[in-house]
Scaffold this active site. Structure first.
Site, mmCIF file in Angstrom:
data_model
loop_
_atom_site.group_PDB
_atom_site.id
_atom_site.type_symbol
_atom_site.label_atom_id
_atom_site.label_comp_id
_atom_site.label_asym_id
_atom_site.label_seq_id
_atom_site.Cartn_x
_atom_site.Cartn_y
_atom_site.Cartn_z
ATOM 1 N N ASP A 34 25.797 66.961 132.703
ATOM 2 C CA ASP A 34 26.936 67.508 131.972
ATOM 3 C C ASP A 34 27.196 68.945 132.392
ATOM 4 O O ASP A 34 28.337 69.376 132.521
ATOM 5 C CB ASP A 34 26.665 67.467 130.464
ATOM 6 C CG ASP A 34 26.797 66.053 129.922
ATOM 7 O OD1 ASP A 34 27.049 65.135 130.739
ATOM 8 O OD2 ASP A 34 26.649 65.874 128.704
ATOM 9 N N SER A 84 21.228 65.872 101.912
ATOM 10 C CA SER A 84 22.217 66.718 101.247
ATOM 11 C C SER A 84 21.674 67.028 99.850
ATOM 12 O O SER A 84 20.548 66.676 99.523
ATOM 13 C CB SER A 84 23.570 66.037 101.209
ATOM 14 O OG SER A 84 23.443 64.802 100.574
ATOM 15 N N GLU A 117 18.962 80.485 95.805
ATOM 16 C CA GLU A 117 19.536 81.036 97.041
ATOM 17 C C GLU A 117 21.040 80.837 97.051
ATOM 18 O O GLU A 117 21.533 79.866 96.488
ATOM 19 C CB GLU A 117 18.984 80.257 98.264
ATOM 20 C CG GLU A 117 17.492 80.181 98.340
ATOM 21 C CD GLU A 117 17.015 79.206 99.422
ATOM 22 O OE1 GLU A 117 17.844 78.713 100.221
ATOM 23 O OE2 GLU A 117 15.807 78.942 99.447
ATOM 24 N N LYS A 119 24.390 79.427 98.403
ATOM 25 C CA LYS A 119 24.694 78.238 99.195
ATOM 26 C C LYS A 119 25.769 78.613 100.200
ATOM 27 O O LYS A 119 26.943 78.774 99.845
ATOM 28 C CB LYS A 119 25.164 77.095 98.297
ATOM 29 C CG LYS A 119 25.367 75.803 99.049
ATOM 30 C CD LYS A 119 25.609 74.654 98.074
ATOM 31 C CE LYS A 119 25.669 73.307 98.761
ATOM 32 N NZ LYS A 119 26.649 73.209 99.818
ATOM 33 N N GLU A 177 21.808 77.519 108.072
ATOM 34 C CA GLU A 177 23.250 77.378 108.084
ATOM 35 C C GLU A 177 23.856 78.336 109.106
ATOM 36 O O GLU A 177 23.548 79.524 109.109
ATOM 37 C CB GLU A 177 23.764 77.708 106.672
ATOM 38 C CG GLU A 177 25.119 77.166 106.356
ATOM 39 C CD GLU A 177 25.128 75.716 105.898
ATOM 40 O OE1 GLU A 177 24.089 75.028 105.983
ATOM 41 O OE2 GLU A 177 26.205 75.268 105.470
ATOM 42 N N LYS A 316 27.455 74.502 91.952
ATOM 43 C CA LYS A 316 28.695 74.984 92.555
ATOM 44 C C LYS A 316 29.382 75.982 91.632
ATOM 45 O O LYS A 316 29.178 75.966 90.429
ATOM 46 C CB LYS A 316 29.636 73.796 92.815
ATOM 47 C CG LYS A 316 29.105 72.777 93.811
ATOM 48 C CD LYS A 316 29.063 73.373 95.198
ATOM 49 C CE LYS A 316 28.860 72.336 96.272
ATOM 50 N NZ LYS A 316 29.983 71.516 96.590
ATOM 51 N N CYS A 410 51.927 47.428 81.690
ATOM 52 C CA CYS A 410 51.514 47.776 83.046
ATOM 53 C C CYS A 410 52.750 47.991 83.918
ATOM 54 O O CYS A 410 53.656 47.160 83.918
ATOM 55 C CB CYS A 410 50.661 46.639 83.606
ATOM 56 S SG CYS A 410 50.307 46.809 85.365
ATOM 57 N N CYS A 413 52.728 44.762 86.512
ATOM 58 C CA CYS A 413 52.903 43.352 86.131
ATOM 59 C C CYS A 413 53.487 43.189 84.734
ATOM 60 O O CYS A 413 53.690 42.068 84.286
ATOM 61 C CB CYS A 413 51.580 42.608 86.241
ATOM 62 S SG CYS A 413 50.412 43.070 84.953
ATOM 63 N N CYS A 428 44.873 47.228 82.024
ATOM 64 C CA CYS A 428 45.939 46.238 82.123
ATOM 65 C C CYS A 428 45.319 44.877 81.857
ATOM 66 O O CYS A 428 44.306 44.524 82.453
ATOM 67 C CB CYS A 428 46.554 46.282 83.522
ATOM 68 S SG CYS A 428 47.483 44.805 83.926
HETATM 69 S S1 IVH Z 1 18.728 73.274 101.280
HETATM 70 C C1 IVH Z 1 17.030 69.112 101.130
HETATM 71 N N1 IVH Z 1 19.673 75.720 101.086
HETATM 72 O O1 IVH Z 1 24.284 72.701 101.739
HETATM 73 C C2 IVH Z 1 17.685 70.435 101.019
HETATM 74 N N2 IVH Z 1 21.146 74.030 101.865
HETATM 75 O O2 IVH Z 1 24.865 70.317 100.146
HETATM 76 C C3 IVH Z 1 18.706 70.639 102.044
HETATM 77 N N3 IVH Z 1 23.377 74.796 102.437
HETATM 78 O O3 IVH Z 1 23.480 70.331 104.186
HETATM 79 C C4 IVH Z 1 19.468 71.845 102.033
HETATM 80 N N4 IVH Z 1 23.044 76.912 101.963
HETATM 81 O O4 IVH Z 1 24.228 72.621 104.955
HETATM 82 C C5 IVH Z 1 19.939 74.451 101.410
HETATM 83 N N5 IVH Z 1 20.351 77.918 100.875
HETATM 84 C C6 IVH Z 1 20.624 76.669 101.209
HETATM 85 C C7 IVH Z 1 21.894 76.268 101.698
HETATM 86 C C8 IVH Z 1 22.105 74.922 102.009
HETATM 87 C C9 IVH Z 1 23.911 76.020 102.415
HETATM 88 C C10 IVH Z 1 24.084 73.555 102.837
HETATM 89 C C11 IVH Z 1 23.369 72.712 103.864
HETATM 90 C C12 IVH Z 1 23.228 71.349 103.272
HETATM 91 C C13 IVH Z 1 24.260 71.373 102.194
HETATM 92 C C14 IVH Z 1 23.858 70.431 101.071
#
Ligand code: IVH
Length: 685
Positions: A34, A84, A117, A119, A177, A316, A410, A413, A428
């Site tokens: 590549d 996730s 932490e 996010k 990240e 969130k 409805c 229908c 319905c």
């Molecule tokens: S921990 C099993 N820590 O959020 C734990 N994730 O919704 C895996 N993310 O895919 C993730 N900041 O891309 C963790 N301080 C943080 C994060 C973080 C951002 C993202 C990460 C993950 C997603 C999950």
């Protein structure tokens, strides 16, 4: 270089690239790496930049779309799945989540030590270091296999090529990240604009687009940054997540300095509130905070469900809001007949997403908020969930007063709408005569997780339905036989031909072989999703036993099937009621009879065959001393075992704790294998 010289070289390059493309795309047999291919392309592009007259329509640089130009990335298998996180939006959800974790571990209170932490709203990456040297960088991909973006990763200033300091392991996969700061994002878009290039919608998209560049020189010009937030596997001598972060920092990786150690859920919520107020001044996008239980041995015991760990949670931030005009209220009929009022809006952009429709949930909600057509309303988009109408901006609305009248019938229908017992939702009553429901059910029946009939779209189903050709799933499988007698036959329909008709029949014939779990899911019984369908399939092992049990189901605690279903972990009363409802309807049984003749329904293969408990039925009795019941159950289920509450001849193992009683005697009488708690732990470790 003269134009003639350039033209000569260009011709050679263009031919070479074209040949490589053919070998790569058509013959799947590339003859160069590549990187070498990229060099050829780069040289050609440089020539074209210097001599624009070389850019002819058939130049390899002019191929339409990104695909032919992109040679794709190599695949990268992750050491352990990149999971996730479950999301919470309210403090109460956070408490509930960690209360469950506490119960799982047999603790009274969620008085854990946590690391909280930010996010980061970027894209997650996994970095592999061997003997301290960076050897691979990969995107998350589907969690198991990502894309190898090592060349791009190496261009990030934040990511060290070599780890220094104490205890760098022989091999380690570091997760974190990749993101773009607000300032760099604005500069990048300004430069894109100046060059007449496409603008990025937000820093996240810009970061993803920049990292996934096949030409790492492009990535090098984008100031991507990185925060490390964890590792896959263990670091010798490290027993907490906090110490993991400290180690990463020692080794030279950037760790977010806003991360904090917190004790108990209240401290987490205070942290969330604090970060929320400082959010705008951080200089990069975050979409919430992440809470992780600090003790790694607890993390290991908690493990994960589906795709998310039980020890960590994303909290969130509350949603982005805005105001817009509600043009009208329409009703949407779902597959199961539930009718949802929908706000049709003057489109508005919230957090980078255009919102034109929002849910109004139900009739009570509309009355409570007194929402009327023509109102200006507050809209909120919370995380990934469907946008909502929060309320009316000016409740006085200049004296205008015509409240919304919820229809009684409805919209599709005209059947009566009835209120579902104890709920705010209306349904319905048209059942199968409601074309909206019938069509959605057909669509569900052939959808991916169900019979997965390739190439049969919603549009086709609508047409077949409209022509009276397919009204129930059974009709799909008799279609080919009936086709000869149709006037005109399918191949003569507009948009159809011999080949497409043949393809459809082939796809349908292929779908006749179906796994029981997919079949159960395809029936579209409310509450029975893919996961529960799998559990049912596993519990009954075949279509016949499943059907016999379901037909015998009564909503009565003495009923055998009722007991069996309630003993399956993860199945609840609501689903049992729906199963009962489904099997009490004559027309559903008729459809099942019809499908039995057309399909071959096979039991699901027992997963994880190599595990000692897979496919086995396990009963726990007595007091376990080292594991909680929940933990023990999760361990068994993780191997694909079914945990049951009662011992029968079908039970494979009975795990006996302290002061066990009748069940142990039953097991001995029936000759069922008995395991001690220690033996069970060994088998499941
Ligand atoms: S921990 C099993 N820590 O959020 C734990 N994730 O919704 C895996 N993310 O895919 C993730 N900041 O891309 C963790 N301080 C943080 C994060 C973080 C951002 C993202 C990460 C993950 C997603 C999950």
């Amino acid at each position: 270089m003269t134009f003639e010289e350039a033209q000569k070289r260009w011709k050679v390059l263009a031919q070479e690239i074209q040949d490589h493309d053919r070998r790569y795309y058509e013959e799947d047999a590339p003859t160069i790496s590549d990187a070498d291919y990229d060099l050829l392309r780069r040289e050609l592009l440089d020539l074209e930049a210097a001599f624009p007259a070389l850019v002819t329509p058939d130049s390899p640089s002019q191929k339409v779309g990104a695909t032919p130009v992109r040679r794709g990335f190599a695949k990268a298998q992750h050491t352990a799945p990149m999971l996730s996180l479950d999301n919470a939006f309210e403090g109460a959800d956070v408490s509930a989540f960690f209360e469950r974790a506490a119960r799982f571990l047999g603790k009274e209170e969620p008085a854990f030590d946590f690391v909280a932490e930010p996010k980061i709203d970027g894209l997650s990456c996994a970095l592999v270091y061997e003997d301290g040297r960076l050897v691979r960088g990969a995107t998350r991909g589907d969690g198991t296999v990502g894309e190898d973006v090592t060349a791009s990763i190496r261009t990030l200033q934040d990511i060290p090529e070599v780890l220094v300091g104490k205890g760098v392991p022989a091999r380690i996969e570091i997760r974190g990240e990749v993101y773009l700061s607000h300032g760099d994002f604005e500069r990048l878009n300004a430069s894109q604009e100046a060059q007449g290039l496409k603008l990025f919608a937000n820093p996240r998209n810009a970061a993803a687009g920049s990292l996934r560049q096949l030409d790492a020189r492009v990535t090098a010009q984008r100031p991507l940054r990185f925060f490390a937030y964890g590792v896959a596997g263990d670091i010798e001598g490290v027993t907490t997540h906090w110490d993991t972060l400290m180690r990463l920092k020692d080794w030279g990786l950037p760790v977010n300095e806003n991360s904090r150690l917190c004790t108990g859920v209240a401290a987490l919520l205070a942290y969330h509130a604090d970060i929320d107020t400082r959010r705008a001044s951080l200089g990069y996008d975050i979409d919430g905070v992440v809470y992780k239980i600090n003790d790694l041995s607890l993390q290991a015991r908690l493990g994960s469900v589906a795709r998310a760990p039980r020890f960590a949670l994303a909290h969130k931030f509350s949603a982005r809001q805005g105001q817009t005009i509600l043009k009208s209220i329409t009703l949407q009929v779902g597959r199961t007949g539930v009718v949802t009022p929908v706000a049709e809006l003057e489109p508005i952009t919230l957090g980078g997403v255009v919102v034109a429709r929002a849910t109004l949930h139900n009739q009570d909600e509309i009355i409570r908020k007194d929402i009327r057509e023509g109102d200006t309303v507050y809209i909120q988009r919370a995380g990934d969930v469907i946008p909502q109408v929060l309320g009316v901006v000016d409740p006085a609305r200049g004296g205008r007063s015509d409240p919304f009248v919820f229809p009684r019938t409805c919209p599709i229908c005209k059947s009566h709408l009835e209120r579902i017992d104890g709920e705010a939702a209306v349904r319905c009553t048209g059942g199968l005569i409601c074309t909206a429901q019938a069509q959605l059910r057909l669509k569900h029946f052939v959808s991916k997780g169900a019979l997965d009939v390739e190439g049969l779209s919603g549009k086709h189903l609508e047409a077949f339905y409209g022509a009276g050709l397919v009204r129930s799933p059974v009709d799909l499988f008799t279609l080919e036989a009936r086709n000869q007698t149709l006037n005109p036959p399918l191949e003569a329909w507009p948009g159809w031909g011999e080949q497409s008709a043949r393809n459809l029949f082939d796809a349908l014939n292929k779908a006749r072989d179906v796994l029981l779990s997919r079949f159960i899911y395809a029936l579209g019984i409310p509450q029975v999703g893919e996961k529960s369908a799998k559990m049912l399939s596993k519990a009954y092992g075949g279509y016949e036993p499943w059907k016999i049990a379901m037909v015998a189901l009564r909503l009565d605690e003495d009923n055998h099937t009722y007991q069996e279903l309630m003993a399956i972990d993860g199945l609840g009363l609501a689903m049992v009621e729906e199963l009962f409802g489904f099997f009490s309807e004559g027309h559903n049984l008729t459809v099942l009879d019809g499908l039995e003749k057309e399909l071959r329904i096979a039991p699901d293969p027992v997963g994880t065959m190599d595990k000692p408990l897979s496919g086995k039925t396990v009963v726990f009795t007595g007091t376990l001393t080292q594991l909680t019941r929940r933990e023990a159950k999760a361990r068994a289920e993780a191997q694909g075992a079914t945990v049951s509450g009662s011992v029968s001849a079908k039970t494979h193992f009975v795990v006996v704790g302290e002061s066990a009683g009748q069940k142990e005697r039953d097991a001995r009488a029936l000759g069922v294998t008995i395991l001690s708690e220690a033996e069970f732990i060994t088998l499941t470790t």
